[in-house]
Design a protein around this motif. Structure first.
Motif, PDB file in Angstrom:
ATOM      1  N   GLY A  95       0.859  -1.161   0.140  1.00 22.91           N
ATOM      2  CA  GLY A  95       0.083  -0.167   0.097  1.00 22.91           C
ATOM      3  C   GLY A  95       0.788   1.191   0.002  1.00 22.91           C
ATOM      4  N   LEU A  96       1.922   1.159  -0.455  1.00 19.22           N
ATOM      5  CA  LEU A  96       3.018   2.408  -0.198  1.00 19.22           C
ATOM      6  C   LEU A  96       3.614   2.486  -1.521  1.00 19.22           C
ATOM      7  N   THR A  97       3.590   3.827  -1.804  1.00 19.58           N
ATOM      8  CA  THR A  97       4.587   4.130  -3.193  1.00 19.58           C
ATOM      9  C   THR A  97       6.010   3.532  -2.797  1.00 19.58           C
ATOM     10  N   ASN A  98       6.787   3.551  -3.571  1.00 26.17           N
ATOM     11  CA  ASN A  98       8.352   3.086  -3.590  1.00 26.17           C
ATOM     12  C   ASN A  98       8.848   4.409  -2.692  1.00 26.17           C
ATOM     13  N   GLU A  99       8.616   5.600  -3.006  1.00 23.12           N
ATOM     14  CA  GLU A  99       9.095   6.630  -2.322  1.00 23.12           C
ATOM     15  C   GLU A  99       8.921   6.743  -0.584  1.00 23.12           C
ATOM     16  N   GLU A 100       7.542   6.220  -0.586  1.00 17.72           N
ATOM     17  CA  GLU A 100       7.137   6.220   0.968  1.00 17.72           C
ATOM     18  C   GLU A 100       7.930   4.914   1.600  1.00 17.72           C
ATOM     19  N   TYR A 101       8.223   3.878   0.871  1.00 17.96           N
ATOM     20  CA  TYR A 101       8.519   2.807   1.436  1.00 17.96           C
ATOM     21  C   TYR A 101      10.253   3.106   1.552  1.00 17.96           C
ATOM     22  N   ARG A 102      10.687   3.975   0.833  1.00 21.43           N
ATOM     23  CA  ARG A 102      12.220   4.214   1.222  1.00 21.43           C
ATOM     24  C   ARG A 102      12.490   5.273   2.211  1.00 21.43           C
ATOM     25  N   ALA A 103      11.537   6.162   2.321  1.00 17.00           N
ATOM     26  CA  ALA A 103      11.574   6.918   3.236  1.00 17.00           C
ATOM     27  C   ALA A 103      11.240   6.496   4.613  1.00 17.00           C
ATOM     28  N   ALA A 104      10.714   5.430   5.025  1.00 15.89           N
ATOM     29  CA  ALA A 104       9.942   4.942   6.120  1.00 15.89           C
ATOM     30  C   ALA A 104      10.687   3.668   6.637  1.00 15.89           C
ATOM     31  N   TYR A 105      11.262   2.726   5.746  1.00 20.37           N
ATOM     32  CA  TYR A 105      11.396   1.319   6.291  1.00 20.37           C
ATOM     33  C   TYR A 105      13.123   0.992   5.895  1.00 20.37           C
ATOM     34  N   LEU A 106      13.917   1.930   5.609  1.00 17.88           N
ATOM     35  CA  LEU A 106      15.336   1.321   5.672  1.00 17.88           C
ATOM     36  C   LEU A 106      16.306   1.547   6.774  1.00 17.88           C
ATOM     37  N   GLY A 107      17.297   2.261   6.799  1.00 13.03           N
ATOM     38  CA  GLY A 107      17.684   2.521   8.134  1.00 13.03           C
ATOM     39  C   GLY A 107      19.495   2.387   8.188  1.00 13.03           C
ATOM     40  N   LEU A 108      20.229   2.949   7.270  1.00 15.42           N
ATOM     41  CA  LEU A 108      21.601   2.788   7.169  1.00 15.42           C
ATOM     42  C   LEU A 108      22.278   4.323   7.388  1.00 15.42           C
ATOM     43  N   ARG A 109      23.283   4.503   8.221  1.00 18.64           N
ATOM     44  CA  ARG A 109      23.506   5.784   7.972  1.00 18.64           C
ATOM     45  C   ARG A 109      25.284   5.736   8.046  1.00 18.64           C
ATOM     46  N   LEU A 110      25.637   5.786   6.762  1.00 13.36           N
ATOM     47  CA  LEU A 110      27.158   5.496   6.470  1.00 13.36           C
ATOM     48  C   LEU A 110      28.159   6.570   6.936  1.00 13.36           C
ATOM     49  N   ARG A 111      29.230   6.535   7.466  1.00  9.71           N
ATOM     50  CA  ARG A 111      30.169   7.558   7.594  1.00  9.71           C
ATOM     51  C   ARG A 111      30.774   7.669   6.269  1.00  9.71           C
ATOM     52  N   SER A 112      31.095   8.671   6.229  1.00  5.34           N
ATOM     53  CA  SER A 112      32.011   9.294   4.938  1.00  5.34           C
ATOM     54  C   SER A 112      33.122   8.381   4.928  1.00  5.34           C
TER      55      SER A 112
END
Length: 360
Positions: A95-112
């Protein structure tokens, strides 16, 4: 029982593509044309099973669902024709657009510069040319993998679930005891770099557990799917410890050697629509190496000549193969499928502290 031949599936695929371009009713993988009434009924059934997705106007939700259903039917018709090795389905993200899914369900914060800059490189699992390794491993069968958990809506905490899954597993391998640990403690208390629902990195999670002298259970420090203040009392309750962590070089053979010894935390690019709607089979879909999600490899194997990784997700059991995905293994690119070989790391537990039960 009616079956779909490869020729019928190809014709169906052509009809579905034409329907998508003209706005006509969409063709199902069974060869039928989905009416508006049928699509609305399927949406009502999906909503009853999964609940409402991210709040938005109802018609917008239905349109996202309808568009995903069309995409799923087109893909599965091609899978019936032997074009794909995996199938899509009306999972929790339908029920989510791909943009909504990417904004809400990922979760990685890479260091430079995190990729390629191994903070704790190790030769422990570097595989030699021609080294013989087990053909298949599944740590679930060995009792070393905890239950599939759910990071919840609008919380990019996959990094915490990936790290905790790897720690739960190595603790069971060393001590014989599988203890479910607290992602929420990492989210609340590991804040030197990691940012709770706003993403994080597994190496930093391992460093926190080491410096803290251990981590609490999730029964005592339960998951809330939101950022909160650190509970100092619970932070001091240390159910499981690790001694160190190490990083692997970008090499699928070495990654295989590592996974043959223990589950491994990895980062992948999971923002594509194919991964969002994945249901079953060996994932060979389109993806790149823009790492945006964290997960855990808990085994590997082969099926019909295609090698795969067994990946434990943090999306609950209604996604994929009861919460797992099988992702293509041993591809030409050294980065691996969706970048899975780019940032592997694993916790190290060398000793059994007094009071822990040994597997020996």
């Amino acid at each position: 029982m009616r079956t779909t031949t490869p020729l019928m599936a190809l014709l169906l695929l052509m009809l579905s593509l034409a329907a998508a371009a003209t706005g006509m009713p969409i063709a199902s993988s069974s060869g039928q044309i989905r009416s508006e009434e049928e699509t609305r009924r399927m949406y009502a059934e999906w909503t009853a099973q999964h609940g409402s997705p991210i709040t938005n106007e109802e018609e917008g939700r239905y349109e996202a669902f309808r568009d995903n259903l069309r995409y799923i039917d087109e893909h599965n018709a091609a899978a019936d024709a032997g074009i794909h090795s995996f199938r899509l389905g009306l999972n929790r993200f339908a029920g989510l657009t791909n943009e909504e899914y990417r904004a809400a369900y990922l979760g990685l914060r890479l260091r430079s510069g995190a990729v390629g800059d191994l903070r704790k490189p190790s030769a422990r699992y570097e595989a030699a040319d021609g080294e013989a390794l087990p053909e298949s491993v599944d740590w679930r069968e060995k009792g070393a993998v905890g239950k599939v958990k759910d990071q919840g809506r609008s919380c990019g905490s996959a990094w915490a679930f990936s790290a905790i899954a790897a720690v739960e597993s190595i603790n069971q391998i060393v001590t014989g005891e599988l203890i479910s640990l607290s992602e929420q403690e990492l989210m609340d208390c590991d804040t030197s770099y990691n940012a709770g629902c706003d993403g994080g990195l597994m190496d930093d999670a391992f460093e926190f557990i080491i410096s803290n002298g251990g981590i609490d259970t999730d029964e005592d420090y339960p998951y809330k799917a939101r950022n909160d203040s650190c509970d100092a009392n619970k932070r001091n309750r240390k159910a499981v410890t690790i001694d160190d962590y190490e990083d692997l070089r970008m090499n699928e053979k070495s990654l295989q050697k590592a996974v043959s010894n223990q589950p491994v935390s990895v980062a992948i690019e999971a923002g594509g629509r194919d991964f969002q709607l994945y249901k079953s089979g060996i994932f060979t879909g389109t993806c790149g190496t823009d790492l945006d999600h964290a997960t855990t490899i808990v085994g590997y194997g082969s099926e019909n000549g295609t090698d795969y990784w067994i990946v434990k997700e943090s999306y609950g059991t209604s996604w994929g193969e009861s919460g797992y995905a099988r992702m293509e293994r041993n591809i030409k690119e050294t980065s691996g499928k969706c970048g899975i070989a780019m940032l592997p790391s694993y916790p190290v537990k060398n000793t059994v502290p007094t009071g822990e039960r040994s597997s020996a």
